[in-house]
Design a protein around this motif. Structure first.
Motif, mmCIF file in Angstrom:
data_model
loop_
_atom_site.group_PDB
_atom_site.id
_atom_site.type_symbol
_atom_site.label_atom_id
_atom_site.label_comp_id
_atom_site.label_asym_id
_atom_site.label_seq_id
_atom_site.Cartn_x
_atom_site.Cartn_y
_atom_site.Cartn_z
ATOM 1 N N ILE A 5 0.848 -1.187 0.000
ATOM 2 C CA ILE A 5 0.000 0.000 0.000
ATOM 3 C C ILE A 5 0.882 1.235 0.000
ATOM 4 C CG2 ILE A 5 -0.192 -0.070 2.529
ATOM 5 C CD1 ILE A 5 -2.928 1.236 2.253
ATOM 6 N N PRO A 6 0.603 2.201 -0.863
ATOM 7 C CA PRO A 6 1.430 3.419 -0.888
ATOM 8 C C PRO A 6 1.345 4.167 0.448
ATOM 9 C CG PRO A 6 0.064 3.268 -2.864
ATOM 10 C CD PRO A 6 -0.431 2.219 -1.916
ATOM 11 N N VAL A 7 2.482 4.651 0.913
ATOM 12 C CA VAL A 7 2.573 5.398 2.165
ATOM 13 C C VAL A 7 3.009 6.823 1.847
ATOM 14 C CG1 VAL A 7 3.700 5.584 4.418
ATOM 15 C CG2 VAL A 7 3.179 3.322 3.457
ATOM 16 N N ILE A 8 2.282 7.800 2.383
ATOM 17 C CA ILE A 8 2.679 9.200 2.223
ATOM 18 C C ILE A 8 2.765 9.842 3.601
ATOM 19 C CG2 ILE A 8 1.949 11.491 1.442
ATOM 20 C CD1 ILE A 8 0.827 10.294 -1.037
ATOM 21 N N VAL A 9 3.896 10.477 3.889
ATOM 22 C CA VAL A 9 4.044 11.267 5.103
ATOM 23 C C VAL A 9 3.741 12.727 4.763
ATOM 24 C CG1 VAL A 9 5.680 12.184 6.782
ATOM 25 C CG2 VAL A 9 5.677 9.746 6.267
ATOM 26 N N ALA A 10 2.805 13.313 5.489
ATOM 27 C CA ALA A 10 2.511 14.742 5.369
ATOM 28 C C ALA A 10 3.272 15.454 6.472
ATOM 29 C CB ALA A 10 1.011 15.002 5.478
ATOM 30 N N ALA A 11 4.329 16.163 6.113
ATOM 31 C CA ALA A 11 5.259 16.759 7.076
ATOM 32 C C ALA A 11 4.983 18.254 7.232
ATOM 33 C CB ALA A 11 6.700 16.533 6.627
ATOM 34 N N ASP A 12 4.711 18.658 8.449
ATOM 35 C CA ASP A 12 4.462 20.063 8.778
ATOM 36 C C ASP A 12 5.781 20.831 8.745
ATOM 37 O OD1 ASP A 12 3.873 22.512 9.915
ATOM 38 O OD2 ASP A 12 2.807 21.702 11.648
ATOM 39 N N VAL A 13 5.888 21.807 7.849
ATOM 40 C CA VAL A 13 7.097 22.635 7.784
ATOM 41 C C VAL A 13 6.733 24.097 8.050
ATOM 42 C CG1 VAL A 13 8.419 21.101 6.297
ATOM 43 C CG2 VAL A 13 6.881 22.768 5.251
ATOM 44 N N SER A 14 5.762 24.320 8.942
ATOM 45 C CA SER A 14 5.376 25.672 9.318
ATOM 46 C C SER A 14 6.373 26.251 10.322
ATOM 47 C CB SER A 14 3.965 25.687 9.907
ATOM 48 O OG SER A 14 3.903 24.924 11.091
ATOM 49 N N THR A 15 6.216 27.519 10.639
ATOM 50 C CA THR A 15 7.199 28.232 11.468
ATOM 51 C C THR A 15 7.308 27.673 12.877
ATOM 52 O OG1 THR A 15 6.624 30.216 10.204
ATOM 53 C CG2 THR A 15 7.930 30.534 12.180
ATOM 54 N N SER A 16 6.211 27.160 13.440
ATOM 55 C CA SER A 16 6.247 26.679 14.826
ATOM 56 C C SER A 16 7.200 25.507 15.006
ATOM 57 C CB SER A 16 4.846 26.269 15.279
ATOM 58 O OG SER A 16 4.390 25.126 14.580
ATOM 59 N N MET A 17 7.539 24.810 13.922
ATOM 60 C CA MET A 17 8.444 23.666 14.009
ATOM 61 C C MET A 17 9.876 24.101 14.314
ATOM 62 S SD MET A 17 6.479 21.092 13.522
ATOM 63 C CE MET A 17 7.611 19.758 13.179
ATOM 64 N N LEU A 18 10.176 25.403 14.169
ATOM 65 C CA LEU A 18 11.538 25.890 14.380
ATOM 66 C C LEU A 18 11.859 26.156 15.835
ATOM 67 C CD1 LEU A 18 11.739 28.474 11.452
ATOM 68 C CD2 LEU A 18 12.606 26.135 11.481
ATOM 69 N N PHE A 19 10.834 26.258 16.681
ATOM 70 C CA PHE A 19 11.082 26.635 18.067
ATOM 71 C C PHE A 19 11.801 25.527 18.812
ATOM 72 C CE2 PHE A 19 10.036 26.944 22.551
ATOM 73 C CZ PHE A 19 10.390 28.250 22.822
ATOM 74 N N ARG A 109 -6.490 6.153 -5.356
ATOM 75 C CA ARG A 109 -6.490 4.820 -4.741
ATOM 76 C C ARG A 109 -6.178 4.945 -3.254
ATOM 77 N NH1 ARG A 109 -1.060 1.414 -6.012
ATOM 78 N NH2 ARG A 109 -1.997 0.255 -4.294
ATOM 79 N N ARG A 110 -6.360 3.856 -2.508
ATOM 80 C CA ARG A 110 -6.174 3.898 -1.057
ATOM 81 C C ARG A 110 -4.694 4.036 -0.697
ATOM 82 N NH1 ARG A 110 -9.201 3.103 3.271
ATOM 83 N NH2 ARG A 110 -8.306 2.271 5.204
ATOM 84 N N HIS A 111 -4.408 4.940 0.246
ATOM 85 C CA HIS A 111 -3.058 5.161 0.757
ATOM 86 C C HIS A 111 -3.066 5.077 2.279
ATOM 87 C CE1 HIS A 111 -2.460 6.836 -3.244
ATOM 88 N NE2 HIS A 111 -1.174 7.036 -3.005
ATOM 89 N N CYS A 112 -1.880 4.902 2.835
ATOM 90 C CA CYS A 112 -1.675 5.113 4.270
ATOM 91 C C CYS A 112 -1.067 6.499 4.414
ATOM 92 C CB CYS A 112 -0.729 4.058 4.853
ATOM 93 S SG CYS A 112 -0.333 4.346 6.599
ATOM 94 N N LEU A 113 -1.792 7.399 5.089
ATOM 95 C CA LEU A 113 -1.355 8.784 5.248
ATOM 96 C C LEU A 113 -0.915 9.018 6.686
ATOM 97 C CD1 LEU A 113 -4.284 10.532 3.337
ATOM 98 C CD2 LEU A 113 -2.061 9.820 2.421
ATOM 99 N N ILE A 114 0.305 9.474 6.868
ATOM 100 C CA ILE A 114 0.843 9.741 8.204
ATOM 101 C C ILE A 114 1.106 11.236 8.324
ATOM 102 C CG2 ILE A 114 2.642 9.175 9.876
ATOM 103 C CD1 ILE A 114 3.144 6.589 8.326
ATOM 104 N N ILE A 115 0.296 11.916 9.133
ATOM 105 C CA ILE A 115 0.438 13.360 9.310
ATOM 106 C C ILE A 115 1.345 13.615 10.513
ATOM 107 C CG2 ILE A 115 -0.777 15.530 9.701
ATOM 108 C CD1 ILE A 115 -3.300 14.170 8.589
ATOM 109 N N VAL A 116 2.470 14.282 10.289
ATOM 110 C CA VAL A 116 3.446 14.558 11.343
ATOM 111 C C VAL A 116 3.487 16.065 11.583
ATOM 112 C CG1 VAL A 116 5.812 14.250 12.139
ATOM 113 C CG2 VAL A 116 4.793 12.566 10.594
ATOM 114 N N SER A 117 3.056 16.494 12.775
ATOM 115 C CA SER A 117 2.948 17.921 13.067
ATOM 116 C C SER A 117 2.922 18.132 14.574
ATOM 117 C CB SER A 117 1.658 18.476 12.431
ATOM 118 O OG SER A 117 1.391 19.796 12.851
#
Length: 231
Positions: A5-19, A109-117
């Motif tokens: 199954i395709p895996v996609i990581v959604a990676a948060d690269v907003s400003t708060s990640m810099l703190f 199609r169906r994916h496994c989505l991993i949201i990291v934030s």
């Protein structure tokens, strides 16, 4: 799961990640490690692995492929985007509505989505910046996982006298709170995070909180637990 199954990581690269409070153990570095570990885990099981970086816009997007060498390139790409944000003066918040709309429109199609934030913007707004109708549409088509990045040291201060000026790294808004109230602010955030995780659970989204330390062991236990429950 060994189903290619395709895996996609959604990676948060907003400003708060810099703190960060402690040099070398910030949320952005934790993000880099997780993208790498999740990428190589997917490749190990012959699952195509992809990445989408997001803030208030879609940053890099890479369709899933099976390639160990490509995982290094994806981590490098996310690192360079975060470093560019650190060196510049622009502020970027995290738009989950934009992310959900993008994923719904692109993935057929169906994916496994991993949201990291760190979900900082969501929690700070009383969970109001999450469009649960969009999220429900996303979970009806895909297997969604949420990983909350946390840094407990953000709220550890010596002494209880004086005031603390707090600047929202995404909006630029400045507020002043008594140092004695910092612990209560931490409790507020933890409460709101639990509420958001409960909302996710009702939608069938597994979630966990990771901070620097035993994060890789905690992630392994979490993934193993999911696999056991789904047998």
């Amino acid at each position: 799961e060994e189903k290619e199954i395709p895996v996609i990581v959604a990676a948060d690269v907003s400003t708060s990640m810099l703190f960060s409070v402690r040099e070398g153990e910030h949320k952005a570095k934790l993000l880099f490690e997780l993208v790498g570990v999740l990428g190589f885990t997917a490749v190990l099981y012959r699952d195509p692995f992809g990445l989408v970086g997001f803030s208030d816009r879609i940053e890099p997007y890479f369709k899933p492929k099976v390639s160990g060498r490509r995982v290094f390139y994806l981590v490098k790409t996310i690192f360079e985007r975060v470093e560019a944000l650190r060196e510049g003066r622009e502020r970027r918040n995290a738009s989950f509505k934009m992310l959900f709309e993008f994923l719904i429109s692109r993935l057929k199609r169906r994916h496994c989505l991993i949201i990291v934030s760190d979900f900082a913007d969501v929690i700070g707004r009383d969970n109001g910046s999450i469009d649960f109708n969009l999220l429900r549409r996303l979970t009806s088509r895909h297997d969604v996982v949420a990983i909350f990045l946390d840094d407990p040291e953000e709220f550890e201060l010596k002494g209880r006298l004086g005031s603390l000026r707090e600047k929202n790294m995404e909006s630029g808004e400045i507020t002043t709170i008594p140092v004695s109230q910092v612990g209560k602010w931490r409790e507020f955030i933890e409460t709101k995070r639990r509420e958001l995780m409960d909302e996710f659970r009702r939608l069938g989204i597994d979630s966990l909180v990771l901070s620097y330390g035993n994060h890789l062991e905690d992630l392994a236990k979490f993934l193993k637990g999911r696999k056991i429950r789904r047998r």
